[in-house]
Write a protein that holds these residues in place. Structure first.
Motif, short mmCIF file in Angstrom:
data_model
loop_
_atom_site.label_atom_id
_atom_site.label_comp_id
_atom_site.label_asym_id
_atom_site.label_seq_id
_atom_site.Cartn_x
_atom_site.Cartn_y
_atom_site.Cartn_z
N LEU A 12 0.83 -1.21 0.00
CA LEU A 12 0.00 0.00 0.00
C LEU A 12 0.86 1.26 0.00
O LEU A 12 0.55 2.22 -0.72
CB LEU A 12 -0.95 -0.01 1.20
CG LEU A 12 -2.06 -1.06 1.13
CD1 LEU A 12 -2.80 -1.14 2.47
CD2 LEU A 12 -3.03 -0.77 0.00
N SER A 13 1.93 1.27 0.77
CA SER A 13 2.83 2.43 0.80
C SER A 13 3.48 2.64 -0.55
O SER A 13 3.59 3.78 -1.02
CB SER A 13 3.92 2.24 1.86
OG SER A 13 3.33 2.18 3.14
N TYR A 14 3.90 1.55 -1.19
CA TYR A 14 4.49 1.67 -2.52
C TYR A 14 3.47 2.25 -3.50
O TYR A 14 3.79 3.16 -4.28
CB TYR A 14 5.01 0.32 -3.03
CG TYR A 14 5.46 0.43 -4.46
CD1 TYR A 14 6.65 1.07 -4.77
CD2 TYR A 14 4.66 -0.02 -5.50
CE1 TYR A 14 7.05 1.25 -6.09
CE2 TYR A 14 5.06 0.15 -6.82
CZ TYR A 14 6.25 0.77 -7.10
OH TYR A 14 6.64 0.96 -8.41
N GLY A 15 2.25 1.73 -3.46
CA GLY A 15 1.21 2.22 -4.38
C GLY A 15 0.91 3.69 -4.18
O GLY A 15 0.76 4.44 -5.15
N VAL A 16 0.85 4.13 -2.93
CA VAL A 16 0.59 5.54 -2.65
C VAL A 16 1.75 6.40 -3.14
O VAL A 16 1.55 7.45 -3.75
CB VAL A 16 0.30 5.77 -1.15
CG1 VAL A 16 0.25 7.26 -0.83
CG2 VAL A 16 -1.01 5.09 -0.76
N PRO A 60 9.16 6.27 1.48
CA PRO A 60 10.32 5.38 1.34
C PRO A 60 10.81 4.84 2.69
O PRO A 60 11.29 3.70 2.77
CB PRO A 60 11.38 6.27 0.68
CG PRO A 60 10.58 7.25 -0.12
CD PRO A 60 9.38 7.54 0.76
N LEU A 61 10.67 5.63 3.75
CA LEU A 61 11.02 5.14 5.08
C LEU A 61 10.09 4.01 5.49
O LEU A 61 10.53 2.99 6.06
CB LEU A 61 10.97 6.27 6.10
CG LEU A 61 11.99 7.39 5.90
CD1 LEU A 61 11.74 8.52 6.91
CD2 LEU A 61 13.41 6.86 6.02
N VAL A 62 8.79 4.17 5.21
CA VAL A 62 7.83 3.12 5.50
C VAL A 62 8.17 1.86 4.69
O VAL A 62 8.10 0.73 5.20
CB VAL A 62 6.38 3.58 5.22
CG1 VAL A 62 5.39 2.44 5.36
CG2 VAL A 62 6.01 4.74 6.13
N LEU A 63 8.58 2.04 3.43
CA LEU A 63 8.97 0.89 2.60
C LEU A 63 10.16 0.16 3.22
O LEU A 63 10.20 -1.08 3.22
CB LEU A 63 9.31 1.34 1.17
CG LEU A 63 8.14 1.81 0.32
CD1 LEU A 63 8.64 2.35 -1.01
CD2 LEU A 63 7.13 0.70 0.12
N ALA A 64 11.12 0.90 3.74
CA ALA A 64 12.29 0.26 4.37
C ALA A 64 11.89 -0.50 5.63
O ALA A 64 12.32 -1.63 5.85
CB ALA A 64 13.34 1.32 4.70
N THR A 77 15.58 -11.52 6.18
CA THR A 77 14.58 -11.14 7.17
C THR A 77 13.79 -9.93 6.70
O THR A 77 14.19 -9.20 5.80
CB THR A 77 15.24 -10.81 8.52
OG1 THR A 77 16.14 -9.73 8.34
CG2 THR A 77 15.98 -12.01 9.08
N SER A 78 12.66 -9.73 7.38
CA SER A 78 11.82 -8.57 7.09
C SER A 78 12.38 -7.32 7.76
O SER A 78 13.24 -7.41 8.63
CB SER A 78 10.40 -8.82 7.61
OG SER A 78 9.79 -9.85 6.88
N GLY A 79 11.85 -6.18 7.36
CA GLY A 79 12.19 -4.92 8.01
C GLY A 79 13.50 -4.32 7.55
O GLY A 79 14.01 -4.63 6.47
N ILE A 80 14.06 -3.47 8.40
CA ILE A 80 15.28 -2.73 8.06
C ILE A 80 16.44 -3.66 7.74
O ILE A 80 17.19 -3.42 6.79
CB ILE A 80 15.67 -1.77 9.21
CG1 ILE A 80 14.64 -0.67 9.38
CG2 ILE A 80 17.04 -1.16 8.98
CD1 ILE A 80 14.62 0.35 8.28
N PRO A 95 17.32 2.19 -5.13
CA PRO A 95 16.18 2.97 -5.64
C PRO A 95 15.33 3.61 -4.54
O PRO A 95 14.88 4.75 -4.69
CB PRO A 95 15.36 1.96 -6.45
CG PRO A 95 15.87 0.63 -6.10
CD PRO A 95 17.25 0.80 -5.56
N ILE A 96 15.12 2.91 -3.43
CA ILE A 96 14.31 3.49 -2.36
C ILE A 96 15.06 4.63 -1.69
O ILE A 96 14.48 5.68 -1.38
CB ILE A 96 13.89 2.41 -1.34
CG1 ILE A 96 12.88 1.45 -1.99
CG2 ILE A 96 13.28 3.05 -0.08
CD1 ILE A 96 12.48 0.28 -1.13
N THR A 97 16.36 4.47 -1.50
CA THR A 97 17.15 5.55 -0.90
C THR A 97 17.24 6.75 -1.83
O THR A 97 17.18 7.90 -1.38
CB THR A 97 18.56 5.03 -0.52
OG1 THR A 97 18.40 3.94 0.39
CG2 THR A 97 19.40 6.12 0.12
N ALA A 98 17.34 6.51 -3.13
CA ALA A 98 17.35 7.61 -4.10
C ALA A 98 16.03 8.37 -4.06
O ALA A 98 16.01 9.61 -4.08
CB ALA A 98 17.62 7.09 -5.50
#
Length: 179
Positions: A12-16, A60-64, A77-80, A95-98
């Motif tokens: 959902l975060s990615y889609g938004v 992007p923080l939520v994605l990480a 593993t999941s998460g950070i 790409p997420i950090t960019a």
């Protein structure tokens, strides 16, 4: 799983993020510029940009944080920690950090500088008795402000495209995990 899994929040975060960036960049901003008088358009964008850049910076923080790890118990593993895993460096981290860095630069630096120049142009318009977008000739001060605004607007647009491209590139990675 369901609501207690990070996966739905990740998707959902990615889609938004992608949807908001696409709509604002290629539809909302362009249509607004075409149909609104310049002062109303400027007022609208001045109000929207802080919210827009905050969304682009936060998601992007939520994605990480919500990075969904491998289903395999011996996988990533999941998460950070999964987000930062060396095997995800180019497909996920870059790409997420960019996208995050581009949005943060717009939120914290370029956006406020652009707004400051816009306010200075309004003051100069009152002094000159002429709008910044009116046909030349313009005062030396207005020419300098118009040039500064154009540069900042261009930088902001490139940073916005950085967020868009980073989001699309990560979307390709995400799609590989779904198929």
């Amino acid at each position: 799983m369901g609501f207690f899994s990070p996966a739905p929040y990740h998707i959902l975060s990615y889609g938004v993020l992608l949807g908001t960036t696409f709509f604002h960049t290629f539809i909302g901003g362009i249509v607004s510029f075409r149909v609104l008088p310049r002062p109303q358009f400027s007022s609208l964008m001045s109000s929207l940009f802080p919210v827009y850049f905050t969304i682009q910076t936060a998601l992007p923080l939520v994605l990480a944080i919500t990075y969904p790890g491998s289903q395999n118990p011996f996988g990533i593993t999941s998460g950070i920690s999964g987000f930062l895993h060396s095997s995800n460096r180019y497909s996920t981290f870059v790409p997420i950090t960019a996208a995050f860095a581009s949005a943060l630069a717009n939120l914290a630096f370029v956006g406020p500088l652009t707004t400051k120049v816009m306010d200075e142009r309004k003051l100069q318009e009152r002094k000159d008795g002429k709008k910044s977008w009116d046909a030349p000739p313009h005062s030396q001060e207005m020419q300098a402000l118009n040039k500064q605004f154009s540069i900042l607007h261009g930088v902001s647009s490139l940073l916005n495209l950085g967020t868009f491209v980073g989001s699309v590139v990560y979307g390709v990675t995400l799609s590989k995990r779904i198929s």
